[in-house]
Design an enzyme around this catalytic site. Structure first.
Site, PDB file in Angstrom:
ATOM      1  N   GLU A  71       0.484  -9.323 -16.361  1.00 15.46           N
ATOM      2  CA  GLU A  71      -0.595 -10.241 -15.973  1.00 15.46           C
ATOM      3  C   GLU A  71      -1.825 -10.040 -16.852  1.00 15.46           C
ATOM      4  O   GLU A  71      -2.206  -8.905 -17.154  1.00 15.46           O
ATOM      5  CB  GLU A  71      -0.949 -10.023 -14.489  1.00 15.46           C
ATOM      6  CG  GLU A  71      -2.008 -11.012 -14.004  1.00 15.46           C
ATOM      7  CD  GLU A  71      -2.183 -11.018 -12.487  1.00 15.46           C
ATOM      8  OE1 GLU A  71      -1.487 -10.250 -11.792  1.00 15.46           O
ATOM      9  OE2 GLU A  71      -3.024 -11.799 -12.021  1.00 15.46           O
TER      10      GLU A  71
ATOM     11  N   HIS B  10      -1.561 -17.998 -12.167  1.00 15.37           N
ATOM     12  CA  HIS B  10      -2.297 -17.728 -10.930  1.00 15.37           C
ATOM     13  C   HIS B  10      -3.543 -18.595 -10.936  1.00 15.37           C
ATOM     14  O   HIS B  10      -4.355 -18.515 -11.866  1.00 15.37           O
ATOM     15  CB  HIS B  10      -2.692 -16.247 -10.843  1.00 15.37           C
ATOM     16  CG  HIS B  10      -1.557 -15.347 -10.476  1.00 15.37           C
ATOM     17  ND1 HIS B  10      -1.619 -13.972 -10.592  1.00 15.37           N
ATOM     18  CD2 HIS B  10      -0.328 -15.637  -9.963  1.00 15.37           C
ATOM     19  CE1 HIS B  10      -0.472 -13.456 -10.173  1.00 15.37           C
ATOM     20  NE2 HIS B  10       0.328 -14.432  -9.800  1.00 15.37           N
TER      21      HIS B  10
ATOM     22  N   HIS C 232      -8.979 -13.997 -13.882  1.00 19.71           N
ATOM     23  CA  HIS C 232      -9.008 -12.818 -14.758  1.00 19.71           C
ATOM     24  C   HIS C 232      -9.350 -13.197 -16.201  1.00 19.71           C
ATOM     25  O   HIS C 232     -10.148 -12.517 -16.857  1.00 19.71           O
ATOM     26  CB  HIS C 232      -7.644 -12.123 -14.745  1.00 19.71           C
ATOM     27  CG  HIS C 232      -7.234 -11.606 -13.404  1.00 19.71           C
ATOM     28  ND1 HIS C 232      -5.998 -11.067 -13.162  1.00 19.71           N
ATOM     29  CD2 HIS C 232      -7.899 -11.552 -12.232  1.00 19.71           C
ATOM     30  CE1 HIS C 232      -5.915 -10.702 -11.888  1.00 19.71           C
ATOM     31  NE2 HIS C 232      -7.054 -10.989 -11.299  1.00 19.71           N
TER      32      HIS C 232
ATOM     33  N   ARG D  97       0.814  -1.216   0.000  1.00 20.39           N
ATOM     34  CA  ARG D  97       0.000   0.000   0.000  1.00 20.39           C
ATOM     35  C   ARG D  97       0.848   1.268   0.000  1.00 20.39           C
ATOM     36  O   ARG D  97       0.326   2.354   0.154  1.00 20.39           O
ATOM     37  CB  ARG D  97      -0.946  -0.001   1.198  1.00 20.39           C
ATOM     38  CG  ARG D  97      -2.066  -1.028   1.070  1.00 20.39           C
ATOM     39  CD  ARG D  97      -3.008  -0.974   2.248  1.00 20.39           C
ATOM     40  NE  ARG D  97      -2.373  -1.384   3.473  1.00 20.39           N
ATOM     41  CZ  ARG D  97      -2.239  -2.656   3.855  1.00 20.39           C
ATOM     42  NH1 ARG D  97      -2.719  -3.616   3.108  1.00 20.39           N
ATOM     43  NH2 ARG D  97      -1.635  -2.959   4.994  1.00 20.39           N
TER      44      ARG D  97
ATOM     45  N   HIS E 219       0.536  -5.635 -13.071  1.00 18.66           N
ATOM     46  CA  HIS E 219      -0.692  -5.328 -13.816  1.00 18.66           C
ATOM     47  C   HIS E 219      -0.332  -4.296 -14.879  1.00 18.66           C
ATOM     48  O   HIS E 219       0.377  -3.331 -14.581  1.00 18.66           O
ATOM     49  CB  HIS E 219      -1.761  -4.785 -12.870  1.00 18.66           C
ATOM     50  CG  HIS E 219      -2.232  -5.795 -11.884  1.00 18.66           C
ATOM     51  ND1 HIS E 219      -3.173  -5.516 -10.915  1.00 18.66           N
ATOM     52  CD2 HIS E 219      -1.895  -7.105 -11.705  1.00 18.66           C
ATOM     53  CE1 HIS E 219      -3.393  -6.616 -10.196  1.00 18.66           C
ATOM     54  NE2 HIS E 219      -2.633  -7.568 -10.650  1.00 18.66           N
TER      55      HIS E 219
ATOM     56  N   HIS F 278     -11.578 -13.042  -6.547  1.00 19.38           N
ATOM     57  CA  HIS F 278     -11.097 -14.423  -6.477  1.00 19.38           C
ATOM     58  C   HIS F 278     -11.936 -15.250  -5.501  1.00 19.38           C
ATOM     59  O   HIS F 278     -12.417 -14.740  -4.500  1.00 19.38           O
ATOM     60  CB  HIS F 278      -9.630 -14.440  -6.037  1.00 19.38           C
ATOM     61  CG  HIS F 278      -8.716 -13.709  -6.979  1.00 19.38           C
ATOM     62  ND1 HIS F 278      -7.363 -13.582  -6.757  1.00 19.38           N
ATOM     63  CD2 HIS F 278      -8.956 -13.070  -8.150  1.00 19.38           C
ATOM     64  CE1 HIS F 278      -6.823 -12.891  -7.744  1.00 19.38           C
ATOM     65  NE2 HIS F 278      -7.769 -12.565  -8.594  1.00 19.38           N
TER      66      HIS F 278
ATOM     67  N   HIS G  17       5.028  -9.895  -6.590  1.00 22.41           N
ATOM     68  CA  HIS G  17       3.926  -9.165  -7.244  1.00 22.41           C
ATOM     69  C   HIS G  17       4.098  -7.684  -6.943  1.00 22.41           C
ATOM     70  O   HIS G  17       4.273  -7.302  -5.786  1.00 22.41           O
ATOM     71  CB  HIS G  17       2.577  -9.677  -6.732  1.00 22.41           C
ATOM     72  CG  HIS G  17       1.413  -9.264  -7.601  1.00 22.41           C
ATOM     73  ND1 HIS G  17       1.128  -7.944  -7.873  1.00 22.41           N
ATOM     74  CD2 HIS G  17       0.494  -9.996  -8.274  1.00 22.41           C
ATOM     75  CE1 HIS G  17       0.064  -7.890  -8.666  1.00 22.41           C
ATOM     76  NE2 HIS G  17      -0.345  -9.122  -8.931  1.00 22.41           N
TER      77      HIS G  17
ATOM     78  N   ASP H 264      -3.681 -15.511 -15.260  1.00 19.58           N
ATOM     79  CA  ASP H 264      -4.537 -15.634 -14.071  1.00 19.58           C
ATOM     80  C   ASP H 264      -5.877 -16.238 -14.495  1.00 19.58           C
ATOM     81  O   ASP H 264      -6.604 -15.639 -15.304  1.00 19.58           O
ATOM     82  CB  ASP H 264      -4.722 -14.245 -13.435  1.00 19.58           C
ATOM     83  CG  ASP H 264      -5.495 -14.303 -12.121  1.00 19.58           C
ATOM     84  OD1 ASP H 264      -6.607 -14.870 -12.126  1.00 19.58           O
ATOM     85  OD2 ASP H 264      -5.005 -13.775 -11.113  1.00 19.58           O
TER      86      ASP H 264
ATOM     87  N   GLU I 139      -4.080 -17.204  -5.171  1.00 19.92           N
ATOM     88  CA  GLU I 139      -4.263 -15.850  -4.608  1.00 19.92           C
ATOM     89  C   GLU I 139      -5.674 -15.773  -4.041  1.00 19.92           C
ATOM     90  O   GLU I 139      -6.433 -14.856  -4.338  1.00 19.92           O
ATOM     91  CB  GLU I 139      -4.088 -14.789  -5.694  1.00 19.92           C
ATOM     92  CG  GLU I 139      -2.723 -14.718  -6.319  1.00 19.92           C
ATOM     93  CD  GLU I 139      -2.690 -13.690  -7.444  1.00 19.92           C
ATOM     94  OE1 GLU I 139      -3.533 -13.781  -8.361  1.00 19.92           O
ATOM     95  OE2 GLU I 139      -1.836 -12.799  -7.398  1.00 19.92           O
TER      96      GLU I 139
ATOM     97  N   ASP J  76     -13.070  -8.684 -11.078  1.00 20.37           N
ATOM     98  CA  ASP J  76     -11.884  -9.362 -10.551  1.00 20.37           C
ATOM     99  C   ASP J  76     -12.085  -9.663  -9.071  1.00 20.37           C
ATOM    100  O   ASP J  76     -11.711  -8.873  -8.218  1.00 20.37           O
ATOM    101  CB  ASP J  76     -10.664  -8.447 -10.790  1.00 20.37           C
ATOM    102  CG  ASP J  76      -9.384  -9.020 -10.197  1.00 20.37           C
ATOM    103  OD1 ASP J  76      -9.410 -10.142  -9.669  1.00 20.37           O
ATOM    104  OD2 ASP J  76      -8.360  -8.325 -10.254  1.00 20.37           O
TER     105      ASP J  76
ATOM    106  N   TYR K  44      -0.195  -2.625  -6.124  1.00 21.52           N
ATOM    107  CA  TYR K  44      -1.362  -2.239  -6.927  1.00 21.52           C
ATOM    108  C   TYR K  44      -1.390  -0.745  -7.240  1.00 21.52           C
ATOM    109  O   TYR K  44      -2.061  -0.307  -8.174  1.00 21.52           O
ATOM    110  CB  TYR K  44      -2.659  -2.615  -6.204  1.00 21.52           C
ATOM    111  CG  TYR K  44      -2.903  -4.093  -6.064  1.00 21.52           C
ATOM    112  CD1 TYR K  44      -2.516  -4.982  -7.070  1.00 21.52           C
ATOM    113  CD2 TYR K  44      -3.546  -4.603  -4.952  1.00 21.52           C
ATOM    114  CE1 TYR K  44      -2.761  -6.340  -6.947  1.00 21.52           C
ATOM    115  CE2 TYR K  44      -3.797  -5.958  -4.822  1.00 21.52           C
ATOM    116  CZ  TYR K  44      -3.401  -6.825  -5.821  1.00 21.52           C
ATOM    117  OH  TYR K  44      -3.659  -8.164  -5.692  1.00 21.52           O
TER     118      TYR K  44
HETATM  119 ZN   LIG Z   1      -3.416 -12.784 -10.279  1.00 14.89          ZN
HETATM  120 ZN   LIG Z   2      -2.211  -9.527  -9.920  1.00 18.83          ZN
END
Ligand SMILES: [Zn+2]
Ligand SMILES: [Zn+2]
Length: 285
Positions: A144, A215, A181, A37, A107, A230, A67, A178, A260, A228, A70
């Site tokens: 991804e 993923h 996704h 974050r 991403h 999961h 990863h 993924d 994930e 999106d 974000y």
């Molecule tokens: Zn993923």
């Molecule tokens: Zn991701």
């Protein structure tokens, strides 16, 4: 067969992610390389690197995959945000290199209204800048596949190819597939015919040689929903069949297949999802 693993928390130190992964029986794993974050982090201390490498030497977990945070949006039309994203990505790549992590999943970003073509151009410009600043690194950045929510890029395999083709040293890039996704983006994975058609579309656009990480996530939303979210393996709209196809696909042999999915502090969900995947790998396709 895939090398099965999960994304694990770095709370308490980077090496703790490896300990968590080992405790649930992972053969591969994924982690953040700093707080997910925050834009920046202080440079890694020698002791942190040593603790990580010592923990890694005690396990058979490989590869370790990182990863990217974000917050990063390499396709942003706001130049301040894009530059901040590039700087942050270079810093994360440097951490991966110091830790000996071979892959950094990213991403491809969101164009936030500027249009897909402009988003692809800016994402490629950003990746070109990152490549120039990380000359000689062993690290491979993996774009991804995305569900395509809002203005997010990467909802088709062709969009990822367009970014790779427009990037300087684009041959240094790889791809992360993924399952949630791809399905939410509108690619069928449940029927044998649908799975094969999706994999052939992937091969035609990107090629299996670029595929480095998978993923493994079920989806809380249906085919083509572009959402999106999961879900635990076998408990979402994908169900068990797509994972049975993947686990029996010889083209994917040896790749890391990383969960994930949601989890609580005792990680029992990881144990259950890994057990489900190992059962599916033993069942006939
Ligand atoms: Zn993923
Ligand atoms: Zn991701």
């Amino acid at each position: 067969m895939l090398r099965l693993g999960a994304h694990e928390s770095i709370a308490g130190g980077l090496h703790r992610a490896l300990e968590r992964a080992a405790s649930v029986g992972c053969e591969s794993m994924q982690m953040w390389v700093k707080s997910s974050r925050q834009w920046t982090a202080p440079p890694l201390e020698e002791a942190e690197i040593a603790a990580f490498k010592a923990a890694e030497a005690e396990t058979d977990i490989r590869p370790v995959v990182a990863h990217a945070a974000y917050l990063i949006n390499i396709a942003s039309p706001k130049s301040g945000l894009r530059k901040r994203s590039v700087a942050s990505l270079i810093a994360e790549a440097t951490r991966c290199e110091q830790l000996g992590i071979p892959y950094l999943v990213l991403h491809p970003g969101a164009h936030t209204g500027a249009g897909v073509d402009e988003g692809i151009r800016l994402a490629a410009l950003s990746l070109s800048e990152v490549h120039a600043a990380t000359e000689g690194f062993h690290l491979t950045i993996l774009l991804e596949t995305m569900a395509g929510q809002g203005t997010v890029l990467g909802r088709t395999f062709e969009e990822l190819r367009a970014i790779i083709e427009a990037t300087a040293q684009g041959e240094r890039l790889g791809v992360c597939f993924d399952t949630c996704h791809v399905f939410a983006a509108g690619y069928e994975l449940r029927t044998p015919e649908g799975y094969e058609a999706t994999m052939e579309a992937f091969a035609a656009a990107l090629g299996f040689e670029r595929l480095k990480v998978i993923h493994l996530n079920d989806s809380r939303h249906p085919l083509g929903s572009h959402k999106d979210r999961h879900e635990h393996i076998g408990h979402g709209y994908l169900g068990e069949a797509p994972f049975r196809h993947l686990l029996h696909d010889a083209r994917l042999d040896g790749l890391p297949g990383i969960l994930e999915t949601p989890k609580s502090a005792d990680l029992h969900e990881d144990r259950e999802n890994l057990a489900t995947l190992r059962r599916l790998a033993k069942e006939a396709r």
